[in-house]
Design a protein around this motif. Structure first.
Motif, PDB file in Angstrom:
ATOM      1  N   ALA A 283       0.825  -1.205   0.000  1.00  7.30           N
ATOM      2  CA  ALA A 283       0.000   0.000   0.000  1.00  7.30           C
ATOM      3  C   ALA A 283       0.864   1.263   0.000  1.00  7.30           C
ATOM      4  O   ALA A 283       0.355   2.361  -0.155  1.00  7.30           O
ATOM      5  CB  ALA A 283      -0.915   0.008   1.221  1.00  7.30           C
ATOM      6  N   ALA A 284       2.167   1.109   0.168  1.00  3.88           N
ATOM      7  CA  ALA A 284       3.072   2.262   0.168  1.00  3.88           C
ATOM      8  C   ALA A 284       2.991   2.952  -1.193  1.00  3.88           C
ATOM      9  O   ALA A 284       2.873   2.287  -2.227  1.00  3.88           O
ATOM     10  CB  ALA A 284       4.502   1.815   0.452  1.00  3.88           C
ATOM     11  N   PRO A 285       3.056   4.296  -1.204  1.00  2.00           N
ATOM     12  CA  PRO A 285       2.888   5.019  -2.466  1.00  2.00           C
ATOM     13  C   PRO A 285       3.988   4.731  -3.486  1.00  2.00           C
ATOM     14  O   PRO A 285       3.741   4.769  -4.680  1.00  2.00           O
ATOM     15  CB  PRO A 285       2.910   6.486  -2.045  1.00  2.00           C
ATOM     16  CG  PRO A 285       3.550   6.502  -0.699  1.00  2.00           C
ATOM     17  CD  PRO A 285       3.278   5.171  -0.071  1.00  2.00           C
ATOM     18  N   GLU A 286       5.181   4.425  -3.023  1.00  2.00           N
ATOM     19  CA  GLU A 286       6.276   4.191  -3.969  1.00  2.00           C
ATOM     20  C   GLU A 286       7.143   3.044  -3.468  1.00  2.00           C
ATOM     21  O   GLU A 286       7.660   3.077  -2.360  1.00  2.00           O
ATOM     22  CB  GLU A 286       7.143   5.452  -4.079  1.00  2.00           C
ATOM     23  CG  GLU A 286       8.289   5.296  -5.043  1.00  2.00           C
ATOM     24  CD  GLU A 286       9.157   6.558  -5.093  1.00  2.00           C
ATOM     25  OE1 GLU A 286      10.364   6.394  -5.229  1.00  2.00           O
ATOM     26  OE2 GLU A 286       8.608   7.651  -4.997  1.00  2.00           O
ATOM     27  N   LEU A 287       7.248   2.029  -4.273  1.00  3.00           N
ATOM     28  CA  LEU A 287       8.134   0.907  -3.957  1.00  3.00           C
ATOM     29  C   LEU A 287       9.135   0.781  -5.102  1.00  3.00           C
ATOM     30  O   LEU A 287       8.899   0.041  -6.060  1.00  3.00           O
ATOM     31  CB  LEU A 287       7.340  -0.398  -3.803  1.00  3.00           C
ATOM     32  CG  LEU A 287       6.496  -0.542  -2.560  1.00  3.00           C
ATOM     33  CD1 LEU A 287       5.691  -1.833  -2.593  1.00  3.00           C
ATOM     34  CD2 LEU A 287       7.360  -0.505  -1.316  1.00  3.00           C
ATOM     35  N   PRO A 288      10.232   1.538  -5.041  1.00  6.72           N
ATOM     36  CA  PRO A 288      11.194   1.476  -6.141  1.00  6.72           C
ATOM     37  C   PRO A 288      11.815   0.081  -6.238  1.00  6.72           C
ATOM     38  O   PRO A 288      12.393  -0.416  -5.289  1.00  6.72           O
ATOM     39  CB  PRO A 288      12.237   2.528  -5.760  1.00  6.72           C
ATOM     40  CG  PRO A 288      12.082   2.716  -4.294  1.00  6.72           C
ATOM     41  CD  PRO A 288      10.675   2.369  -3.945  1.00  6.72           C
TER      42      PRO A 288
ATOM     43  N   GLY B  66      27.716   1.716   1.058  1.00  2.75           N
ATOM     44  CA  GLY B  66      27.853   2.568   2.234  1.00  2.75           C
ATOM     45  C   GLY B  66      26.711   2.396   3.211  1.00  2.75           C
ATOM     46  O   GLY B  66      25.779   1.628   3.001  1.00  2.75           O
ATOM     47  N   SER B  67      26.780   3.156   4.289  1.00  2.00           N
ATOM     48  CA  SER B  67      25.767   3.036   5.337  1.00  2.00           C
ATOM     49  C   SER B  67      24.684   4.099   5.235  1.00  2.00           C
ATOM     50  O   SER B  67      23.797   4.153   6.070  1.00  2.00           O
ATOM     51  CB  SER B  67      26.443   3.113   6.707  1.00  2.00           C
ATOM     52  OG  SER B  67      27.102   4.361   6.842  1.00  2.00           O
ATOM     53  N   GLU B  68      24.749   4.964   4.224  1.00  3.73           N
ATOM     54  CA  GLU B  68      23.751   6.018   4.095  1.00  3.73           C
ATOM     55  C   GLU B  68      22.849   5.768   2.899  1.00  3.73           C
ATOM     56  O   GLU B  68      23.238   5.132   1.941  1.00  3.73           O
ATOM     57  CB  GLU B  68      24.442   7.367   3.958  1.00  3.73           C
ATOM     58  CG  GLU B  68      25.242   7.737   5.193  1.00  3.73           C
ATOM     59  CD  GLU B  68      25.749   9.165   5.151  1.00  3.73           C
ATOM     60  OE1 GLU B  68      25.227   9.959   4.366  1.00  3.73           O
ATOM     61  OE2 GLU B  68      26.658   9.464   5.925  1.00  3.73           O
ATOM     62  N   GLY B  69      21.636   6.291   2.994  1.00  5.21           N
ATOM     63  CA  GLY B  69      20.690   6.155   1.891  1.00  5.21           C
ATOM     64  C   GLY B  69      19.725   5.011   2.108  1.00  5.21           C
ATOM     65  O   GLY B  69      19.766   4.304   3.112  1.00  5.21           O
ATOM     66  N   ASP B  70      18.822   4.845   1.145  1.00  7.81           N
ATOM     67  CA  ASP B  70      17.837   3.769   1.208  1.00  7.81           C
ATOM     68  C   ASP B  70      18.518   2.431   0.965  1.00  7.81           C
ATOM     69  O   ASP B  70      19.372   2.306   0.088  1.00  7.81           O
ATOM     70  CB  ASP B  70      16.758   3.974   0.137  1.00  7.81           C
ATOM     71  CG  ASP B  70      15.928   5.228   0.378  1.00  7.81           C
ATOM     72  OD1 ASP B  70      15.795   5.617   1.550  1.00  7.81           O
ATOM     73  OD2 ASP B  70      15.425   5.792  -0.602  1.00  7.81           O
TER      74      ASP B  70
END
Length: 185
Positions: A125-130, A165-169
């Motif tokens: 149901a999430a609006p965006e699932l890349p 890396g440890s940052e970002g999605d």
């Protein structure tokens, strides 16, 4: 429950390579069902059961009781020990067998089960699932098979290094390469 479980088998140590399994193991310091652990970790019971099944097979978790819930038998599990010590002879060997196993069909089946559990746990149901799905057929002459697999592994390692890396999605990448079966008409 023992105080310490000394891990001397590489299979046992490799089961703990997944951080999710370590979290499940921590939750099982007290006897709990997969449903209870799932609620505590905000995961699906099916996903937790998959990890519990692997931990039980490795002797790191034990089925301590069962109960009937709406006609279904539900297992109650507990960690086999309060802490786990790794045999020094295994240090440096963990991952070697896994790399070899990555070329086996058994590993591929486990990978597909992981992918299926991950996708089932997503909030649709999430609006965006890349996401992206790619499928295709590659034909490789027998004498180039090893080079192809090496090139594929190198390309993926470059991606893991560049975006590790440890940052970002966080995204999970699973690639399956297997011999194509006979076409059925």
């Amino acid at each position: 429950m023992r105080d310490v479980l000394y891990l001397e088998q590489i299979e046992q140590a490799e089961v703990l390579l997944k951080p999710q399994r370590v979290e499940v193991l921590r939750q099982l310091a007290e006897p709990r069902t997969c449903t209870e652990v799932a609620a505590r970790l905000d995961q699906t019971p099916q996903r937790v059961y998959y990890h519990v099944k692997q931990l039980v097979a490795a002797g790191l978790v034990e089925l301590v009781n069962e109960r009937k819930v709406r006609g279904i038998t539900e297992g109650i599990y507990q960690a086999a020990a309060r802490s786990y010590w790794l045999s020094p002879r295994l240090v440096g060997r963990i991952g070697l067998r896994r790399a070899r196993d990555e070329l086996s069909l058994g590993y591929l089946l486990d990978l597909m089960e992981d992918v299926q559990a991950d996708i089932a746990a997503l909030d649709r149901a999430a609006p965006e699932l890349p996401s992206i799905g790619v499928s295709g057929e590659i034909r490789v002459p027998a004498e180039q098979r090893q080079q192809f697999l090496h090139d594929l592994q190198t390309a993926l390692q470059e991606l893991f290094t560049r975006y590790g890396g440890s940052e970002g999605d966080a995204f999970k990448l699973a690639v399956a390469c297997y011999p194509k079966g006979n076409d059925h008409d």
